[in-house]
Design a protein around this motif. Structure first.
Motif, PDB file in Angstrom:
ATOM      1  N   UNK A 134       8.348 -11.951  -1.758  1.00 39.78           N
ATOM      2  CA  UNK A 134       8.108 -11.234  -0.279  1.00 39.78           C
ATOM      3  C   UNK A 134       6.661 -11.830   0.316  1.00 39.78           C
ATOM      4  N   UNK A 135       5.644 -11.206  -0.539  1.00 36.04           N
ATOM      5  CA  UNK A 135       4.316 -11.536  -0.278  1.00 36.04           C
ATOM      6  C   UNK A 135       3.975 -12.863   0.032  1.00 36.04           C
ATOM      7  N   UNK A 136       4.741 -14.068  -1.063  1.00 40.31           N
ATOM      8  CA  UNK A 136       4.416 -15.440  -0.772  1.00 40.31           C
ATOM      9  C   UNK A 136       4.951 -16.145   0.315  1.00 40.31           C
ATOM     10  N   UNK A 137       6.287 -15.394   0.906  1.00 38.44           N
ATOM     11  CA  UNK A 137       6.851 -15.866   2.034  1.00 38.44           C
ATOM     12  C   UNK A 137       5.949 -15.314   3.106  1.00 38.44           C
ATOM     13  N   UNK A 138       5.456 -14.172   3.104  1.00 42.25           N
ATOM     14  CA  UNK A 138       4.538 -13.688   4.341  1.00 42.25           C
ATOM     15  C   UNK A 138       3.306 -14.420   4.529  1.00 42.25           C
ATOM     16  N   UNK A 139       2.595 -14.490   3.270  1.00 41.77           N
ATOM     17  CA  UNK A 139       1.330 -14.761   3.252  1.00 41.77           C
ATOM     18  C   UNK A 139       0.775 -16.233   2.748  1.00 41.77           C
ATOM     19  N   UNK A 140       1.611 -16.618   1.926  1.00 38.86           N
ATOM     20  CA  UNK A 140       1.260 -17.807   1.294  1.00 38.86           C
ATOM     21  C   UNK A 140       0.827 -17.718  -0.280  1.00 38.86           C
ATOM     22  N   UNK A 141       0.102 -18.503  -0.889  1.00 35.38           N
ATOM     23  CA  UNK A 141      -0.230 -18.367  -2.119  1.00 35.38           C
ATOM     24  C   UNK A 141      -1.103 -17.253  -2.567  1.00 35.38           C
ATOM     25  N   UNK A 142      -1.798 -16.729  -1.519  1.00 36.30           N
ATOM     26  CA  UNK A 142      -2.924 -15.792  -1.462  1.00 36.30           C
ATOM     27  C   UNK A 142      -2.686 -14.452  -0.573  1.00 36.30           C
ATOM     28  N   UNK A 143      -2.355 -13.493  -1.067  1.00 33.85           N
ATOM     29  CA  UNK A 143      -1.945 -12.431  -0.264  1.00 33.85           C
ATOM     30  C   UNK A 143      -3.326 -11.278  -0.045  1.00 33.85           C
ATOM     31  N   UNK A 144      -3.921 -10.733   0.814  1.00 35.65           N
ATOM     32  CA  UNK A 144      -4.715  -9.571   1.080  1.00 35.65           C
ATOM     33  C   UNK A 144      -3.868  -8.376   0.743  1.00 35.65           C
ATOM     34  N   UNK A 145      -4.423  -7.720  -0.021  1.00 33.84           N
ATOM     35  CA  UNK A 145      -3.554  -6.440  -0.408  1.00 33.84           C
ATOM     36  C   UNK A 145      -4.359  -5.050  -0.665  1.00 33.84           C
ATOM     37  N   UNK A 146      -4.041  -3.853  -0.576  1.00 27.61           N
ATOM     38  CA  UNK A 146      -4.803  -2.839  -0.845  1.00 27.61           C
ATOM     39  C   UNK A 146      -3.854  -1.913  -1.825  1.00 27.61           C
ATOM     40  N   UNK A 147      -4.661  -1.299  -3.006  1.00 24.33           N
ATOM     41  CA  UNK A 147      -3.981  -0.909  -4.228  1.00 24.33           C
ATOM     42  C   UNK A 147      -3.605   0.603  -4.143  1.00 24.33           C
ATOM     43  N   UNK A 148      -4.168   1.144  -2.946  1.00 19.76           N
ATOM     44  CA  UNK A 148      -3.725   2.593  -2.719  1.00 19.76           C
ATOM     45  C   UNK A 148      -3.941   3.008  -1.271  1.00 19.76           C
ATOM     46  N   UNK A 149      -3.326   4.213  -1.102  1.00 18.03           N
ATOM     47  CA  UNK A 149      -3.126   4.841   0.298  1.00 18.03           C
ATOM     48  C   UNK A 149      -4.311   4.689   1.185  1.00 18.03           C
ATOM     49  N   UNK A 150      -5.468   4.944   0.690  1.00 12.18           N
ATOM     50  CA  UNK A 150      -6.787   4.959   1.591  1.00 12.18           C
ATOM     51  C   UNK A 150      -7.105   3.647   2.244  1.00 12.18           C
ATOM     52  N   UNK A 151      -6.623   2.572   1.520  1.00 15.59           N
ATOM     53  CA  UNK A 151      -7.061   1.293   1.815  1.00 15.59           C
ATOM     54  C   UNK A 151      -8.430   0.749   1.431  1.00 15.59           C
ATOM     55  N   UNK A 152      -9.100   1.629   0.669  1.00 16.32           N
ATOM     56  CA  UNK A 152     -10.509   1.333   0.364  1.00 16.32           C
ATOM     57  C   UNK A 152     -10.449   0.487  -0.818  1.00 16.32           C
ATOM     58  N   UNK A 153      -9.530   0.574  -1.862  1.00 14.64           N
ATOM     59  CA  UNK A 153      -9.451  -0.503  -2.851  1.00 14.64           C
ATOM     60  C   UNK A 153      -8.476  -1.751  -2.357  1.00 14.64           C
TER      61      UNK A 153
END
Length: 484
Positions: free
Chosen positions: A43-62
């Motif tokens: 789903x990330x590939x369909x939405x963003x392409x071969x690279x997707x900006x992601x956050x690894x936890x709820x605060x969005x800092x990581x």
């Protein structure tokens, strides 16, 4: 590590942030991700392409850029482009400039250490050389005997006193896949039983998190230092002793701290990937009737089944921690110096470019990146594969009636930030176990490694740990482990 926002690891000024973080990004956490990361990556590939900006936890800092396609992953791991992507976490701008909140629980995973893991170029080569040379001293045939002995002992420990019941149930993860690689690696390092027990307890407490994790980390550091200093005084037929030998012979100048860091790295790396690889291959074999039948009939070698798992249920899902050392672009996104890339190995089996080119990613294609690539590729490919393959072959030989005790859909999964495995893998086997064909049980006269190198100092020497009592006490260590 300097935390002054104006100074980068080279002592110069950080360049101005030229591109803001993308307005749209995706969470790389939560139940949907944990339950079915492969659909999530698609789903990330369909939405963003071969690279997707992601956050690894709820605060969005990581946060970082999740690299989904094989070609882009290779570009970063092998530094094929004009930008150096480094493992040196001092280039992590968010960490260096304090964007991550103080006390963030994931900071210890990225904090810089004086280790080959965070070094580049000549320094990486210096820190890696003794460990890599020591691995070359292993006699893989005798090491296989060691793995078989441990595997047989762990399987024998599955059964309650009084013999097997009509149906026996065990958790393959907790009672086999977790202890086997760790016991093997600690034995190769030359630990005696008391040191291995203390290390095993500390690793258990550390990985369990909670209040005891900091204490466990300090205890592990002390254990590694004690092992390294002990082997300097009294070398044995083990990897740590050979690391000392090559450090001295090649005049590399590694101190006790640097050697301890490398020993710790090898133990942790040997445990994590091998454990998950065993567990996920057992799961694939028990839920894929065609693959299971082909392995039993000899139409598919165990190593081919293991290779299939690298594509369809990758043991290591994400390599977290490559940082851009200058401004660049990635998958159409402008990337700032100090931004993080995450190599998503779990997504490569569904890479549309590979599939459209007709690549077979089922059994024999070994172009996966599970061992990494470039300067930071894993140097222990042979021993890691041997541990997993031998462990699986012994398991299938001893427990021919093995099958799942719950449906695959009922399994609970750990959040696959890095590794992916179920929290437990309960299985049953209706038949009594076959007898162990290897009756040596730690009394073999031959070592699994070449003879010990000469002592470094002229102090009085103790007997090498590999010869004390011909290692009978390790049988009690194996018996202890399933009770954890």
């Amino acid at each position: 590590m300097s935390t002054h926002p104006a100074v980068n690891p080279l002592g110069g000024a950080w360049p101005r942030v030229s591109a803001p973080w993308p307005e749209r990004s995706a969470p790389l956490y939560g139940q949907d991700f944990a339950r079915d990361p492969f659909s999530y990556y698609a789903s990330l590939r369909r939405t963003f392409g071969p690279v997707a900006p992601v956050t690894l936890e709820e605060t969005g800092a990581l946060r970082g850029y999740l690299v989904l396609d094989h070609a882009d992953q290779l570009d970063i791991l092998q530094n094929r482009g004009r930008v150096l992507w480094t493992r040196d976490s001092r280039w992590y701008r968010d960490l260096a400039q304090g964007t991550l909140p103080a006390g963030h629980p994931m900071i210890p995973q990225f904090a810089y250490r004086r280790s080959r893991l965070y070094a580049e170029g000549a320094e990486h080569a210096r820190l890696a050389e003794p460990g890599n040379k020591a691995l070359a001293e292993l006699d893989l045939l005798r090491t296989r005997d060691l793995i078989e002995d441990l595997a047989h002992q762990l399987i024998t420990a599955f059964f309650p006193e009084g013999g097997p019941r009509e149906w026996n149930e065990v958790d393959i993860l907790a009672q086999y896949a977790l202890p086997l690689p760790l016991l093997v690696v600690m034995r190769l390092m030359g630990m005696d039983e008391s040191g291995a027990l203390a290390t095993g307890n500390a690793i258990h407490d550390l990985l369990s998190g909670g209040a005891g994790a900091q204490r466990a980390a300090a205890e592990l550091d002390a254990q590694m230092r004690a092992l390294v200093t002990g082997k300097q005084r009294a070398p044995g037929p083990d990897l740590v002793s050979w690391m000392h030998h090559y450090n001295r012979e090649l005049s590399l100048g590694m101190d006790t701290h640097e050697l301890s860091e490398d020993v710790w790295l090898q133990i942790v790396a040997g445990r994590g990937a091998s454990t998950t690889w065993i567990c996920n291959t057992v799961l694939e074999m028990l839920t894929n009737p065609e693959l299971h039948a082909d392995v039993i009939a000899g139409r598919c070698q165990m190593e081919e089944a293991m290779n299939r798992v690298m594509w369809v249920n990758a043991p290591i899902q994400n390599l977290i921690g490559r940082w851009a050392t200058q401004d660049t672009t990635l998958g159409g996104y402008p990337v700032n110096c100090g931004d993080m890339a995450i190599i998503c190995l779990g997504a490569t089996g569904a890479d549309p470019t590979m599939l459209s080119a007709g690549w077979d990613v089922s059994r024999v294609n070994r172009s996966h990146l599970a061992w990494g690539a470039g300067a930071h590729a894993c140097p222990a490919h042979d021993i890691g594969t041997l541990i997993v393959r031998t462990g699986l072959e012994v398991l299938w030989s001893r427990l021919p009636g093995l099958r799942m005790s719950v449906a695959k859909e009922q399994l609970n999964w750990d959040l696959p930030y890095i590794a992916r495995s179920p929290t437990a893998l309960p299985v049953i086997f209706p038949l009594p176990p076959t007898a162990s064909t290897n009756g040596q049980q730690w009394t073999a006269q031959h070592s699994f490694i070449s003879n010990p190198p000469q002592p470094i100092s002229t102090e009085a020497k103790e007997q090498p740990s590999a010869q004390q009592g011909r290692l009978p006490l390790w049988r009690s260590l194996v018996a202890w482990w399933p009770k954890r």
